[in-house]
Design an enzyme around this catalytic site. Structure first.
Site, short mmCIF file in Angstrom:
data_model
loop_
_atom_site.label_atom_id
_atom_site.label_comp_id
_atom_site.label_asym_id
_atom_site.label_seq_id
_atom_site.Cartn_x
_atom_site.Cartn_y
_atom_site.Cartn_z
N HIS A 90 0.86 -1.19 0.00
CA HIS A 90 0.00 0.00 0.00
C HIS A 90 0.89 1.24 0.00
CE1 HIS A 90 -3.24 -2.74 1.83
NE2 HIS A 90 -3.49 -2.55 0.56
N GLU A 98 1.87 3.76 3.03
CA GLU A 98 2.44 3.22 4.27
C GLU A 98 3.97 3.27 4.18
OE1 GLU A 98 0.44 -0.60 4.33
OE2 GLU A 98 -1.52 0.35 4.33
N ARG A 116 -3.22 4.74 -1.97
CA ARG A 116 -3.08 3.39 -1.42
C ARG A 116 -2.87 2.32 -2.49
NH1 ARG A 116 -5.45 -0.07 2.83
NH2 ARG A 116 -6.57 -1.81 1.94
N HIS A 121 2.89 -3.85 6.58
CA HIS A 121 1.91 -2.78 6.38
C HIS A 121 1.94 -1.81 7.56
CE1 HIS A 121 -0.46 -4.59 3.00
NE2 HIS A 121 0.20 -5.66 3.40
N GLU A 124 1.21 -4.97 10.87
CA GLU A 124 0.72 -3.59 10.80
C GLU A 124 1.59 -2.83 11.79
OE1 GLU A 124 -1.62 -2.26 8.91
OE2 GLU A 124 -2.71 -4.00 8.14
ZN ZN Z 1 -1.49 -1.87 4.11
#
Ligand code: ZN
Length: 430
Positions: free
Chosen positions: A188, A191, A246, A316, A390
């Site tokens: 993405h 990020e 994104r 991410h 994440e």
């Molecule tokens: Zn992501």
């Protein structure tokens, strides 16, 4: 040395560009990031209705369909809609707070900090700043050139806009038939901490090879494939035009909206729950599975190497979570005990650095249900350990994680990834 100097010139130049001139043509002036905290199902319904009338950019979760009880919703609202949104929230008594009062100012503050920072050395690549795509690619060539015995570099295909999809292969080259681990960052575009981590990982692996016996063991016994920027077109676009982009940048035949969510485009329960069929949505699954050349290239590479690849890791941001399959359904994976133990070890290794807590568990129950994700695909294709990180934070800065936090974030994540990698060398019997 010439390459190194050119690299440095590029770094200096990009830092200078941010001084004076308005970033992104001032497009975020007056925009805000709000955290909305619905406290009942009625409020959730009201909120979903509200987002049909007021367009926002979802930061966390990534679309209205993921809004559920007990979690808050972070949204980026344009300056023309903030007043209207807040009025509606007040009217309906839905609790909210302002996380970032002026997005443009926050970005400029961070850019200002960056350009005023004293650079460490003329000849050193700075791992504690964010780098545009061209610099990351030059850096990859440089790592390959200066550490030929440990770092190999190749391209696995081309992006939609024709950029090469570079991968680094780390490991002692003398041994054959090694187990392998795959790490990708920057799926993405917005990020940015992801690509920063991938670069950090490579530096740490290479620098500590001689002095750290456990790292040496990892590099001797494993091949580690690292793709610092998966979504190269999107990442480039997030630097040049839209910081909060994104998706990929592919064009759609019928709609003016561009891009596909590269983490909804995999051939596993493709475009089912938790993905959108609408090309303008941020979680658009694409016209068909692997429609995105970036996804197709990685899928093809992993299929080809699946005998050796024992772990797939996708980096991410943001949420501070470590997730494993399944994403698309509420069910327990067959090797749950082994994966759960690996996740537990990773999260406590991470905690040991700065005391930052990560939640961990199956993606479906820990974050939300989403179909067509890369971890589910990797798992279904025989990779027993598939994880999505994440990284920091939990929304205070969100995607605008300041550069001062790159170091600590990467340091702690490094411990977690090393824990997972070391686990691969042992047999899990549970
Ligand atoms: Zn992501």
């Amino acid at each position: 040395m010439a390459v190194l100097l050119a690299l440095c010139a590029a770094v200096c130049c990009s830092a200078l560009q941010t001084v004076g001139a308005k970033l992104y043509s001032n497009r975020y002036e007056g925009d805000q990031v709000l955290r909305i905290i619905p406290s009942s199902h009625v409020e959730i319904q009201l909120l979903k209705q509200l987002f049909q009338n007021i367009t926002v950019d979802f930061w966390q979760p990534s679309s209205t369909s993921f809004i559920h009880m007990g979690s808050s919703v972070d949204v980026h609202v344009g300056r023309n809609s903030t007043g209207r949104l807040k009025a509606h929230l007040q009217q309906t008594h839905i609790h909210y707070k302002v996380l970032i009062p002026n997005l443009q100012k926050e970005m400029e503050k961070q850019a200002g900090n960056r350009s005023s920072r004293k650079r460490r050395s003329e000849f050193q690549y700075d791992y504690e700043v964010y780098h545009p795509l061209e610099e990351i690619q030059s850096w990859m060539f440089e790592m390959n050139r200066t550490h030929p015995h440990l770092v190999d570099m190749f391209s696995i295909g081309w992006s939609y806009e024709g950029r090469p999809l570079y991968v680094l292969k780390l490991g002692n080259r003398k041994r054959l038939h090694k187990k392998a681990m795959w790490i990708d960052c920057g799926v993405h575009a917005r990020e940015w901490i992801g690509p920063a981590f991938c670069q950090w990982f490579v530096r740490e692996a290479v620098n500590s090879y001689l002095r750290d016996s456990s790292m040496r063991r990892l590099m001797n016994q494993l091949n580690i494939y690292i793709m610092p920027v998966f979504n190269v077109d999107g990442y480039h676009y997030s630097w040049k035009t839209d910081r909060f982009w994104r998706k990929t940048r592919s064009k759609n035949a019928k709609y003016h909206c561009r891009g596909v969510d590269a983490n909804r485009n995999w051939k596993v329960k493709w475009c089912d729950e938790g993905a959108s069929l609408h090309p303008c949505d941020d979680t658009y699954c694409g016209p068909f599975p692997e429609s995105e050349p970036e996804v197709k290239a990685v899928a093809r590479f992993l299929r080809k190497h699946r005998k050796h690849v024992k772990a797939y890791i996708s980096i991410h941001a943001y949420a501070q979570m470590l997730l494993y399959p399944y994403s698309y359904k509420y069910a327990t994976i067959p090797n749950f005990d082994c994966v759960e133990t690996a996740a537990q070890n990773a999260v406590s290794a991470l905690y040991s650095a700065y005391g930052v807590r990560y939640r961990y568990g199956p993606a479906s129950t820990t974050l939300y249900v989403s179909s067509g994700s890369s971890i589910d695909w990797a798992y279904k294709n025989g990779i027993p350990y598939a994880f999505a990180f994440e990284l920091r934070d939990t929304g205070y800065y969100g995607f605008l994680l300041p550069e001062a936090l790159i170091g600590p974030t990467c340091m702690e994540t490094m411990r977690a990834v090393r824990a997972i990698a070391s686990g691969l060398l042992k047999k899990c019997t549970s």
